[in-house]
Design an enzyme around this catalytic site. Structure first.
Site, short mmCIF file in Angstrom:
data_model
loop_
_atom_site.label_atom_id
_atom_site.label_comp_id
_atom_site.label_asym_id
_atom_site.label_seq_id
_atom_site.Cartn_x
_atom_site.Cartn_y
_atom_site.Cartn_z
N SER A 1 -75.69 22.85 14.20
CA SER A 1 -76.95 23.18 13.58
C SER A 1 -77.70 21.88 13.31
CB SER A 1 -76.69 23.96 12.28
OG SER A 1 -77.90 24.30 11.63
N ASP B 1 -76.01 31.10 30.85
CA ASP B 1 -77.43 31.09 30.49
C ASP B 1 -77.58 31.83 29.17
OD1 ASP B 1 -80.14 31.23 30.21
OD2 ASP B 1 -80.53 32.21 32.13
N ASN C 1 -72.52 24.05 21.11
CA ASN C 1 -73.34 22.85 21.00
C ASN C 1 -74.72 23.00 21.63
OD1 ASN C 1 -73.68 19.68 20.96
ND2 ASN C 1 -74.02 20.31 23.07
N LEU D 1 -74.96 15.52 23.55
CA LEU D 1 -73.85 15.45 22.60
C LEU D 1 -72.65 16.26 23.07
CD1 LEU D 1 -75.65 15.61 19.13
CD2 LEU D 1 -74.80 13.61 20.37
#
Length: 313
Positions: free
Chosen positions: A162, A83, A110, A35
């Site tokens: 979320s 990371d 995201n 996404l």
């Protein structure tokens, strides 16, 4: 404009084009097919100034940069190694982002993992909670701290991805291996409360159920069936109404675009909101554990302890 669960990201981007142009946007989790990458390639044709692609896999980020160049050759991109499962590396990534010497307009948190085998981050935090919440908490707060010092009057939009999985559990402060989806929402509430007066708009969102990304890799059919059992036991509306709509990636990023750019979200009453289907979800439909101010402050304090840094916002 009224949107639905079939609205695409491109449709929302067209409506928000004047709010996308010349913006600098940071996106985490941008592997091709995900996404984040779909969001980036969706907004690119509407002329943002710069898209910063932050990922633990630089090669995949570079491929997304090429995909952006294919649809919008004039849009600049920068790849940053990030990371989220390492506090020290998050700090290094922030230094690299700040070295770009640009003012960020939109941060889209995201990146995320789901239903992975049990593991911990490099700092001993449960992997999902550490990656989905703690890493983003540290990165975003460090960037906001630096940027507010540089450009105190500049408006910033923070979007925390979320899911409606918040309905299944709260943040268990004595067992933080639980509840990262609620944590994403509470973090958005905290940013809105603490920094809303300084131009920060923060929202969280549910993109929908999308099977075409890598997020559901560790979920089998029986896992979805077990979630249905939990929903029924809890009396959740999702199960009782049998509403289960699968979206395409193009439809899934519509709420990303809405959250990142739609002007309606600059209204003070919408700061801290939870979004679904490119609309603000009524607070009455959100369980208290995902919107309560006391819970949000407890999470903020816990998060500061985990990253060993206080933020005086």
């Amino acid at each position: 404009m009224t949107y639905t669960n079939k609205t695409t990201g491109e449709e929302v981007a067209r409506d928000c084009k004047e709010h996308i142009v010349n913006k600098t946007v940071l996106v985490t989790g941008i592997s091709p097919g995900g996404l984040g990458a779909t969001f980036a390639t969706t907004i690119a044709p509407f002329s943002p100034a710069l898209i910063i692609l932050a990922s633990h896999n630089v090669d995949k980020a570079e491929q997304t940069a090429k995909d952006i160049a294919a649809v919008a050759p004039t849009v600049k991109t920068r790849v940053i190694k990030l990371d989220l499962a390492s506090i020290s590396q998050v700090r290094q990534a922030v230094e690299a982002i700040l070295a770009l010497d640009t003012v960020i307009d939109v941060i889209v948190n995201n990146a995320g993992i789901m239903a992975t085998p049990y593991g911990t981050t490099k700092d001993g935090i449960e992997l999902q909670f550490g990656t989905n919440h703690v890493g983003h908490f540290l990165m975003t707060n460090l960037l906001l701290e630096a940027q507010l010092a540089r450009a105190p009057s500049h408006a910033v939009r923070v979007v925390n991805v979320s899911s409606d999985g918040f309905r299944l559990g709260w943040v268990r402060f004595k067992d933080i291996n639980f509840g990262s989806k609620s944590a994403n929402m509470l973090y958005s509430r905290s940013l809105a409360q603490k920094l809303g007066s300084r131009g920060v708009v923060s929202v969280s969102l549910h993109p929908g159920v999308i099977f075409t990304t890598n997020l559901s890799t560790h979920l089998a059919q029986k896992d979805f069936e077990e979630l249905g059992v939990i929903d029924r036991k809890m009396g959740n509306k999702t199960a009782l109404d049998h509403q289960f709509v699968v979206k395409s990636s193009a439809e899934g990023v519509a709420t990303h675009v809405f959250g990142a750019f739609h002007p309606d979200l600059t209204k003070s009453e919408n700061n801290g909101a939870f979004l679904s289907d490119s609309a603000v979800l009524d607070d009455k439909l959100i369980y208290s554990w995902a919107r309560d101010a006391i819970e949000a402050e407890k999470l903020w304090t816990l998060s500061e302890e985990l990253v060993s840094q206080k933020f005086n916002f």
